[in-house]
Design a protein around this motif. Structure first.
Motif, mmCIF file in Angstrom:
data_model
loop_
_atom_site.group_PDB
_atom_site.id
_atom_site.type_symbol
_atom_site.label_atom_id
_atom_site.label_comp_id
_atom_site.label_asym_id
_atom_site.label_seq_id
_atom_site.Cartn_x
_atom_site.Cartn_y
_atom_site.Cartn_z
ATOM 1 N N ASP A 232 0.814 -1.219 0.000
ATOM 2 C CA ASP A 232 0.000 0.000 0.000
ATOM 3 C C ASP A 232 0.845 1.266 0.000
ATOM 4 O O ASP A 232 2.063 1.225 0.200
ATOM 5 C CB ASP A 232 -0.982 -0.008 1.185
ATOM 6 C CG ASP A 232 -0.277 -0.031 2.535
ATOM 7 O OD1 ASP A 232 0.754 0.652 2.702
ATOM 8 O OD2 ASP A 232 -0.784 -0.714 3.435
ATOM 9 N N GLY A 233 0.173 2.371 -0.204
ATOM 10 C CA GLY A 233 0.840 3.661 -0.306
ATOM 11 C C GLY A 233 1.526 4.100 0.967
ATOM 12 O O GLY A 233 2.584 4.741 0.922
ATOM 13 N N ALA A 234 0.949 3.777 2.118
ATOM 14 C CA ALA A 234 1.561 4.176 3.393
ATOM 15 C C ALA A 234 2.911 3.483 3.591
ATOM 16 O O ALA A 234 3.887 4.120 4.000
ATOM 17 C CB ALA A 234 0.619 3.858 4.547
ATOM 18 N N ALA A 235 2.963 2.205 3.308
ATOM 19 C CA ALA A 235 4.230 1.481 3.439
ATOM 20 C C ALA A 235 5.242 1.999 2.421
ATOM 21 O O ALA A 235 6.418 2.193 2.744
ATOM 22 C CB ALA A 235 4.004 -0.019 3.263
ATOM 23 N N TYR A 236 4.781 2.242 1.201
ATOM 24 C CA TYR A 236 5.665 2.773 0.164
ATOM 25 C C TYR A 236 6.264 4.103 0.621
ATOM 26 O O TYR A 236 7.470 4.328 0.506
ATOM 27 C CB TYR A 236 4.907 2.940 -1.152
ATOM 28 C CG TYR A 236 5.790 3.317 -2.315
ATOM 29 C CD1 TYR A 236 6.266 2.350 -3.179
ATOM 30 C CD2 TYR A 236 6.158 4.640 -2.546
ATOM 31 C CE1 TYR A 236 7.089 2.681 -4.253
ATOM 32 C CE2 TYR A 236 6.983 4.986 -3.604
ATOM 33 C CZ TYR A 236 7.440 4.007 -4.457
ATOM 34 O OH TYR A 236 8.261 4.341 -5.500
ATOM 35 N N ALA A 237 5.441 4.982 1.157
ATOM 36 C CA ALA A 237 5.908 6.298 1.609
ATOM 37 C C ALA A 237 6.920 6.168 2.748
ATOM 38 O O ALA A 237 7.913 6.899 2.795
ATOM 39 C CB ALA A 237 4.730 7.162 2.037
ATOM 40 N N ALA A 238 6.685 5.224 3.663
ATOM 41 C CA ALA A 238 7.615 5.023 4.781
ATOM 42 C C ALA A 238 8.973 4.553 4.287
ATOM 43 O O ALA A 238 10.022 5.031 4.743
ATOM 44 C CB ALA A 238 7.022 4.013 5.775
ATOM 45 N N PHE A 239 8.983 3.626 3.337
ATOM 46 C CA PHE A 239 10.249 3.132 2.783
ATOM 47 C C PHE A 239 10.914 4.204 1.930
ATOM 48 O O PHE A 239 12.130 4.363 1.977
ATOM 49 C CB PHE A 239 10.029 1.847 1.991
ATOM 50 C CG PHE A 239 10.036 0.611 2.848
ATOM 51 C CD1 PHE A 239 11.131 -0.242 2.855
ATOM 52 C CD2 PHE A 239 8.960 0.290 3.654
ATOM 53 C CE1 PHE A 239 11.160 -1.381 3.643
ATOM 54 C CE2 PHE A 239 8.975 -0.847 4.451
ATOM 55 C CZ PHE A 239 10.065 -1.678 4.455
ATOM 56 N N GLU A 240 10.121 4.954 1.192
ATOM 57 C CA GLU A 240 10.674 6.023 0.357
ATOM 58 C C GLU A 240 11.380 7.072 1.224
ATOM 59 O O GLU A 240 12.455 7.565 0.856
ATOM 60 C CB GLU A 240 9.553 6.659 -0.454
ATOM 61 C CG GLU A 240 10.035 7.667 -1.474
ATOM 62 C CD GLU A 240 8.901 8.175 -2.334
ATOM 63 O OE1 GLU A 240 9.099 8.256 -3.558
ATOM 64 O OE2 GLU A 240 7.798 8.464 -1.787
ATOM 65 N N ALA A 241 10.820 7.369 2.370
ATOM 66 C CA ALA A 241 11.427 8.348 3.285
ATOM 67 C C ALA A 241 12.772 7.859 3.803
ATOM 68 O O ALA A 241 13.681 8.662 4.069
ATOM 69 C CB ALA A 241 10.482 8.632 4.450
ATOM 70 N N ARG A 242 12.947 6.544 3.920
ATOM 71 C CA ARG A 242 14.203 5.968 4.414
ATOM 72 C C ARG A 242 15.268 5.848 3.327
ATOM 73 O O ARG A 242 16.450 5.771 3.615
ATOM 74 C CB ARG A 242 13.965 4.598 5.038
ATOM 75 C CG ARG A 242 13.173 4.682 6.306
ATOM 76 C CD ARG A 242 13.922 5.461 7.336
ATOM 77 N NE ARG A 242 13.104 5.720 8.501
ATOM 78 C CZ ARG A 242 13.564 6.310 9.585
ATOM 79 N NH1 ARG A 242 14.818 6.692 9.650
ATOM 80 N NH2 ARG A 242 12.763 6.518 10.601
ATOM 81 N N LEU A 243 14.839 5.815 2.076
ATOM 82 C CA LEU A 243 15.804 5.750 0.970
ATOM 83 C C LEU A 243 16.307 7.135 0.641
ATOM 84 O O LEU A 243 17.374 7.357 0.186
ATOM 85 C CB LEU A 243 15.183 5.106 -0.266
ATOM 86 C CG LEU A 243 15.021 3.605 -0.205
ATOM 87 C CD1 LEU A 243 14.370 3.096 -1.481
ATOM 88 C CD2 LEU A 243 16.338 2.892 -0.008
#
Length: 167
Positions: free
Chosen positions: A156-167
């Protein structure tokens, strides 16, 4: 190593290995585990049964990883790892990091150069997705591995956003 993010279904990934957020029984379950077993077919379950009958009679311990065939999936192997259940009263971060390290170690033993990971423990096991992303990205970046292509496949988008913030 190249790390990429994909929003979608991990069972559709074309990679040498797909990581399964398994339960300790290795017999399938809900979430990612159930999806991989359903889509991969009975070949995966058959190999899991053999593992339980031999080396893992009591199941796979949290933080460990083991490989089976990928059955009917587009990958060559499934690497099963058991993530920890999140607990506020106990820091289990080292066990979650171990899931990623051990999965990459198994991938190296197999000769896999591309691996697709889900957000281990961030579903039904209750790990806060922001912290799960931090641990996943930091651990994979620090790992000594021959894997050249790591994908985090997020539903989902929330998980994607969390991982994107860490990259």
């Amino acid at each position: 190593m190249e790390i990429t993010l994909v929003q979608g279904d991990i069972t559709e990934q074309r990679a040498d290995a797909i990581v399964n957020a398994a339960n300790s029984s290795l017999m399938g379950g809900g979430g990612v585990d159930g999806a991989i077993h359903r889509r991969g077919g009975p070949e995966i379950l058959e190999e899991c049964r053999k593992l339980r009958a031999s080396r893992y009679g009591k199941g796979l311990r949290t933080g460990q990883a083991v490989a089976t065939t990928a059955g009917r999936l587009a990958a060559r192997w499934v690497i099963h790892t058991v993530g920890p259940v999140h607990a506020r009263s106990e820091d289990r971060s080292a066990l979650l990091a171990s899931c990623y390290r051990e999965s990459l170690r198994v991938a190296d033993e197999l000769g896999a150069t591309s691996v697709a990971f889900p957000a281990i423990s961030a579903g039904i096991y209750g790990w806060p997705v922001d912290d799960a992303a931090r641990i996943a990205v930091e651990t994979v970046r620090a790992a000594e591995t021959n894997v050249a292509d790591v994908r985090f496949v997020l539903l989902d988008g929330a998980a994607y956003a969390a991982f994107e913030a860490r990259l």
